[in-house]
Motif scaffolding. Sequence first.
Motif, PDB file in Angstrom:
ATOM      1  N   TYR A 108     -27.597  72.686  27.209  1.00 25.52           N
ATOM      2  CA  TYR A 108     -27.246  74.098  27.083  1.00 25.52           C
ATOM      3  C   TYR A 108     -26.812  74.585  28.454  1.00 25.52           C
ATOM      4  CZ  TYR A 108     -27.493  79.124  27.135  1.00 25.52           C
ATOM      5  OH  TYR A 108     -27.174  80.444  27.323  1.00 25.52           O
ATOM      6  N   PHE A 183     -24.436  73.150  23.639  1.00 21.33           N
ATOM      7  CA  PHE A 183     -24.210  74.563  23.363  1.00 21.33           C
ATOM      8  C   PHE A 183     -23.724  75.206  24.666  1.00 21.33           C
ATOM      9  CE2 PHE A 183     -27.134  73.325  20.106  1.00 21.33           C
ATOM     10  CZ  PHE A 183     -27.016  74.223  19.045  1.00 21.33           C
ATOM     11  N   SER A 185     -22.671  78.929  26.326  1.00 17.97           N
ATOM     12  CA  SER A 185     -22.557  80.383  26.215  1.00 17.97           C
ATOM     13  C   SER A 185     -21.247  80.842  26.848  1.00 17.97           C
ATOM     14  CB  SER A 185     -23.728  81.071  26.928  1.00 17.97           C
ATOM     15  OG  SER A 185     -24.886  81.055  26.133  1.00 17.97           O
ATOM     16  N   LEU A 233     -21.734  81.150  21.326  1.00 20.38           N
ATOM     17  CA  LEU A 233     -22.245  79.827  21.671  1.00 20.38           C
ATOM     18  C   LEU A 233     -21.307  78.820  21.020  1.00 20.38           C
ATOM     19  CD1 LEU A 233     -26.058  80.322  21.068  1.00 20.38           C
ATOM     20  CD2 LEU A 233     -25.052  79.653  23.231  1.00 20.38           C
ATOM     21  N   MET A 389     -32.168  76.840  19.799  1.00 25.97           N
ATOM     22  CA  MET A 389     -31.417  75.606  20.044  1.00 25.97           C
ATOM     23  C   MET A 389     -32.342  74.388  20.060  1.00 25.97           C
ATOM     24  SD  MET A 389     -28.592  76.790  22.875  1.00 25.97           S
ATOM     25  CE  MET A 389     -29.361  78.229  23.593  1.00 25.97           C
ATOM     26  N   ASP A 404     -29.758  71.507  31.571  1.00 20.29           N
ATOM     27  CA  ASP A 404     -29.075  72.770  31.837  1.00 20.29           C
ATOM     28  C   ASP A 404     -28.576  72.706  33.277  1.00 20.29           C
ATOM     29  OD1 ASP A 404     -28.214  75.332  32.357  1.00 20.29           O
ATOM     30  OD2 ASP A 404     -30.033  76.333  31.662  1.00 20.29           O
ATOM     31  N   THR A 412     -33.975  78.063  30.259  1.00 22.81           N
ATOM     32  CA  THR A 412     -34.020  76.835  29.460  1.00 22.81           C
ATOM     33  C   THR A 412     -35.320  76.075  29.699  1.00 22.81           C
ATOM     34  OG1 THR A 412     -31.615  76.639  29.444  1.00 22.81           O
ATOM     35  CG2 THR A 412     -32.873  74.646  28.980  1.00 22.81           C
TER      36      THR A 412
END
Length: 610
Positions: A108, A183, A185, A233, A389, A404, A412
């Motif tokens: 993410y 994912f 953002s 996302l 997630m 992350d 995260t």
Amino acid sequence: MTSDLDRRVTELKDLLPEAFTDGEFDPAKAAEVLGIATTGEREHYGLRWAGKQEAQASLQVGSVATLRPNLAKSIDYDTARNLVIEGDNLEVLRLLQRGYNDKVKLIYIDPPYNTGNTNWLYNDDFSDGLIAYLEATGQVAEDGNRKSSKTEAAGRRHSGWLSMMYPRLALARNLLAQDGVIFVSIDDNEVHNLRHLMDEVFGPENFVGTVIWQKVYSPKSSARHFSEDHDYLVVYARNANEWTPNLLPRTAEMDAAYKNPDNDPRGPWKSGDLSARNFYSKGTYPITCPSGRVIDGPPKGNYWRVSEESFREMDADGRIWWGTDGNATPSVKRFLSEVKQGRVPQTLWTYKEVGHNQDAKKQLLERVTFETSDSVFDTPKPTGLIRRMLTLATSPDGDDIVLDFFAGSGSTADGVLQANAEDGGNRRFISVQFPEPTGHSDYGTVADITRTRVAAAIEATQNTGNAATCPAGTFEFRYLELAASNFKVWDSSTAPTSEPELAEALALYSSNLAADADDHAIVAEVVLKEGATLDLPWRDVSLAGERTVLVGNKLAICLARNVTTELTDALVDLGVPRVVMLDAAFTDKDQAKSNAFYRLKNADITMRTV
């Protein structure tokens, strides 16, 4: 049966997804990605921007940097399973390629949104990422300020953002497991370019969906046109055929629809329509209710969903509901115990489900104390968003790695710690953050905020829920910093040419260890070079009076500055399949190194020197 050509095309597509357009191999794009010059140019569909070739060529550049442990900023370094890394994420991703290739379950990231009114510190110098990073963080020349204004013409601004994102996404893809997912953002400024870019890097066939996250709970009355209430996302799988999201837990509202008015021993149920509009050749027959009322057939224009034979079997099994008086149009009883025990994820995530911006700031303030409101991190993400997630992409017992590399405030890592504490899970996280100056005295860089929050989250979660059942090291982290290698690298371009100066320079390389190399830093760098993961436990052992570090149970790193026959025999007795020794430890390099190599080889132990 798959032909050999099909197999090879599939393998090539996995290695170079950027070289395919609309599913077809494009030689020109393949040459472009590999940095091979071509004559002429064939028109083709694809995303192009100024600086793309340089960004693509950067993927062929290796790193001369390393990750240096900072024990003072770590929590139980030797046994920690999690990593917090301070440094430029492009260089860090390069360093993680060997050890973490095909191992990360969930990525993410919340990259810069490129709104046009802020600065970012990712104006990459692809030729030498380490020097650029050291300059940007004030570790070398003071005039190395890499801040790059984004208040430029739209084309240049988009090009700069794409050049920043491209190599990071390409390197990140290598780290994803075949059943992994990413994912990202983003907002409206770059969502269109991000989709094109990720189609190129991951392949359009691996696009999963675009989630809309409702990030605010009330409209902004100051908006000139529309109140911007959402972010996106963008979701891609490494291999969409291999990745399937986990189901989300059923809600209380969903279960409340199930009742048991007839006290059926199979438990609560709800009724479902027996008729449908879809044509069914066996779906037109009369039905007689228990009350004696005859229903000539299904409603006009509809058909019964099941054949008459199946209907009678269902009725005999008590799966048809006739109403309390036995006179109602029949419906199907669907038992709660037999429905899917979860719900399929949807692409609209409301703030009631996963939180909003104000939740995110409140959660950050619960972990980190700021001197003034001005120094509070501006754009954290709520842990509820992270938890959603994690639910979809990881499992409590999967030993899954969550990465992350735009860690920001550390949401995260916080979410991973919360999830593990709740279900006793064994997820691990890797958080990477650039030490971007904040301009405030309480936390000098964003990386300071990241580390502070992760430490506070550990303190808050390690004794809650099912934390006691988590593996050792779950509530600990290793703090590492991007730094120059612990080993000297000979640079022929700057080497002196006169004989006296050359002899003097060569004397400095009689030992290849850098002056500031320490044992922890050497071990971390060797782990990276050997392609092992940085979260393996370290254990010190003394062999022939010399320090050796066992990394996991398959690698021994001998830190002796002088290798003796006694030490070599002790390494044989240790029985670890791979041994790494310092090249500087062999005074008589050829003979001593050869003796150690063959002594270990005869014991089926692979030896390497650094």
